[in-house]
Design a protein around this motif. Structure first.
Motif, short mmCIF file in Angstrom:
data_model
loop_
_atom_site.label_atom_id
_atom_site.label_comp_id
_atom_site.label_asym_id
_atom_site.label_seq_id
_atom_site.Cartn_x
_atom_site.Cartn_y
_atom_site.Cartn_z
N ALA A 2 0.94 -1.17 0.06
CA ALA A 2 -0.04 -0.12 0.01
C ALA A 2 0.76 1.10 0.04
O ALA A 2 0.73 2.09 -0.74
N ALA A 3 1.92 1.27 0.84
CA ALA A 3 2.80 2.41 0.87
C ALA A 3 3.33 2.55 -0.67
O ALA A 3 3.62 3.93 -1.09
N MET A 4 3.81 1.41 -1.06
CA MET A 4 4.53 1.91 -2.17
C MET A 4 3.69 2.27 -3.63
O MET A 4 3.93 3.19 -4.31
N LEU A 5 2.34 1.85 -3.42
CA LEU A 5 1.24 2.53 -4.37
C LEU A 5 0.92 4.32 -4.16
O LEU A 5 1.06 4.73 -5.45
N ILE A 6 1.09 4.34 -3.03
CA ILE A 6 0.99 5.77 -2.67
C ILE A 6 2.30 6.33 -3.33
O ILE A 6 2.10 7.64 -3.70
N LEU A 7 3.52 6.12 -2.96
CA LEU A 7 4.61 6.73 -3.32
C LEU A 7 4.74 6.49 -4.90
O LEU A 7 5.47 7.31 -5.55
N PHE A 8 4.52 5.58 -5.44
CA PHE A 8 4.54 5.32 -6.98
C PHE A 8 3.57 6.57 -7.74
O PHE A 8 4.03 6.94 -8.55
N GLY A 9 2.40 6.73 -6.98
CA GLY A 9 1.76 7.64 -7.77
C GLY A 9 2.10 8.97 -7.48
O GLY A 9 2.20 9.95 -8.55
N ALA A 10 2.85 9.43 -6.58
CA ALA A 10 3.42 10.69 -6.37
C ALA A 10 4.54 10.68 -7.29
O ALA A 10 4.64 11.91 -8.01
N VAL A 11 5.35 9.90 -7.68
CA VAL A 11 6.54 10.02 -8.70
C VAL A 11 5.88 10.02 -9.99
O VAL A 11 6.23 10.81 -10.75
N MET A 12 4.96 9.21 -10.29
CA MET A 12 4.37 9.03 -11.63
C MET A 12 3.51 10.50 -12.04
O MET A 12 3.78 10.83 -13.20
N PHE A 33 -4.94 1.22 -7.46
CA PHE A 33 -4.02 2.30 -7.96
C PHE A 33 -4.48 3.39 -8.71
O PHE A 33 -4.21 4.74 -8.57
N LYS A 34 -5.36 2.98 -9.69
CA LYS A 34 -6.05 3.82 -10.56
C LYS A 34 -6.74 4.90 -9.95
O LYS A 34 -6.65 6.01 -10.18
N GLU A 35 -7.48 4.58 -8.73
CA GLU A 35 -8.05 5.34 -8.01
C GLU A 35 -7.20 6.29 -7.11
O GLU A 35 -7.34 7.48 -7.14
N ILE A 36 -5.95 5.95 -6.69
CA ILE A 36 -4.95 6.37 -6.01
C ILE A 36 -4.56 7.73 -6.88
O ILE A 36 -4.21 8.76 -6.62
N LEU A 37 -4.20 7.29 -8.32
CA LEU A 37 -3.72 8.42 -9.19
C LEU A 37 -4.71 9.67 -9.56
O LEU A 37 -4.04 10.37 -9.93
N LYS A 38 -5.83 9.42 -9.15
CA LYS A 38 -6.78 10.44 -9.22
C LYS A 38 -6.95 11.66 -8.25
O LYS A 38 -7.37 12.50 -8.30
N GLN A 39 -6.17 11.20 -7.17
CA GLN A 39 -6.12 12.14 -5.86
C GLN A 39 -4.80 12.65 -5.75
O GLN A 39 -3.81 12.09 -6.11
N ASN A 40 -4.86 13.70 -4.77
CA ASN A 40 -3.45 14.00 -4.28
C ASN A 40 -3.48 13.79 -2.60
O ASN A 40 -4.51 13.95 -1.91
N TYR A 41 -2.32 13.09 -2.17
CA TYR A 41 -2.42 12.63 -0.93
C TYR A 41 -1.25 13.33 0.00
O TYR A 41 -0.38 13.79 -0.71
N PRO A 42 -1.54 13.48 1.00
CA PRO A 42 -0.54 14.21 2.17
C PRO A 42 0.87 13.38 2.38
O PRO A 42 1.05 12.58 3.05
#
Length: 175
Positions: A58-68, A102-111
């Motif tokens: 889960a942590a990697m998905l959030i960080l992947f999204g930020a980098v992508m 992950f597709k949902e994570i990419l739609k959002q901005n997270y802290p």
């Protein structure tokens, strides 16, 4: 009353598991709303369980999204990198479920800071170094390490308590 499921699950996830739990709960709630029925994706069949502190995937998905999202382009090669990472680290079923999330994570901005602070509190130093290495691998997936992606990875490394020397050592592997 539309939109209540994502906020409900996001709030519950945050209360129980911190920032990562909140993010995952919100994303799962969003997925359930997108399938026109709350119970359709949160039915207790092994899908959609809230994250626990220290959940590497889960942590990697959030960080992947930020980098992508750093270079403002989502590339197929990067998505394929994420999918292959999940398959190699976990299994194909896990990867398929998490790619939907992950597709949902990419739609959002997270802290990012909050997420990284939770990771730092629940993951050993060697694992955090490995996370930075994997993030550089993602950045290089399209054949080019973009300076904006490096900037985000550097920010993540700082939040994770990675020294400048360690960061530069990992970065040097990709240049």
């Amino acid at each position: 009353m539309a939109g209540w499921a994502k906020w409900l699950w996001g709030g519950m996830g945050w209360a129980m598991f911190g920032p990562i739990g909140g993010i995952m709960g919100y994303a799962l709630g969003s997925m359930s709303e997108n399938t026109h029925g709350f119970h359709s994706s949160y039915s207790g069949q092994g899908r959609g369980t809230p994250t626990q502190a220290g959940d590497f995937g889960a942590a990697m998905l959030i960080l992947f999204g930020a980098v992508m999202k750093a270079d403002h382009e989502l590339k197929k090669s990067e998505l394929e990198f994420v999918k292959q990472f999940l398959v190699q680290q976990f299994n194909i079923n896990y990867a398929q479920d998490r790619m939907q999330l992950f597709k949902e994570i990419l739609k959002q901005n997270y802290p990012l800071k909050d997420v990284c602070m939770q990771i730092k509190a629940n993951m050993d130093h060697a694992s955090r170094l490995q996370m930075i290495h994997v993030l550089f691998g993602l950045s290089q997936a399209d054949g080019h390490v973009h300076p904006l992606e490096v900037k985000v990875i550097h920010t993540i490394a700082n939040y994770l308590g990675i020294s400048g020397i360690d960061f530069e050592s990992i970065q040097a592997m990709f240049y």
